[in-house]
Design a protein around this motif. Structure first.
Motif: not given
Length: 193
Positions: A134, A151-152
């Motif tokens: 992550r 994730s972004d």
């Protein structure tokens, strides 16, 4: 310039300024394969399943199939020399620390789209994924380590670690601490929330 064991420990990849990456059998030191490039090879990294090898060069990054030495893809970084290559634990992302300070991340293990993470002010020297994939940590000659959310691709935190180059960064097995080495001779342990 770099060395990396395959996930099963049976082979070893090396990077060299002679424009070759080499694959060696660990048990007897036999040369298994050579991967020829157009630029000096600065970094090597295996995919978690050991089927692919990423090589970072002075002109870009190449993804190779280990079984037969064929090119899977060529990822152009020019003029952003790759200093370190690493795959996420699930093999879904591949990251490169580059000489121009950016972190490049390719999706789908180097076969998909890519994102550039900018924030360092000097050469990026190392990258490491957290055990759960992550987070990505990047080290730099600007004396910082930066944490990124995968994730972004958001920048989460900058750690001021040294007045000189941060040479390496690594997560502990639990992902709760970050180990950092610097050219000033320090080894630091940073707790993560």
């Amino acid at each position: 310039m770099d060395v990396n064991f395959s996930p099963d420990g049976a082979s070893l990849a090396t990077a060299s300024l002679d424009q070759l990456a080499r694959l060696w059998r660990v048990s007897d030191g036999a040369l298994l394969r050579q991967f020829s490039h157009f630029g000096s090879v600065r970094a090597v990294g295996f995919s978690p399943d050991g089927t692919a090898l990423a090589t970072g060069t002075t002109v870009g990054t190449v993804l190779w199939r280990v079984s037969d030495g064929r090119r899977i893809s060529v990822l152009t970084l020019n003029p952003n020399r790759a200093n370190r290559m690493v795959f996420s634990p699930d093999g879904e992302n591949m990251a490169a620390a580059t000489e121009n300070s950016n972190i490049w991340v390719w999706r789908e293990g180097g076969r998909g789209d890519w994102v550039v993470m900018a924030g360092h002010t000097n050469a990026a020297t190392d990258v490491a994924f957290s055990p759960d994939g992550r987070l990505l940590a990047s080290a730099s000659a600007d004396g910082t380590v930066r944490l990124w959310r995968m994730s972004d691709a958001a920048a989460l935190r900058a750690l001021n670690c040294s007045t000189g180059t941060v040479t390496s960064v690594s997560f502990n097995a639990a992902g709760s601490e970050l180990l950092v080495t610097a050219a000033d001779g320090t080894l630091q342990v940073w707790g993560l929330p």
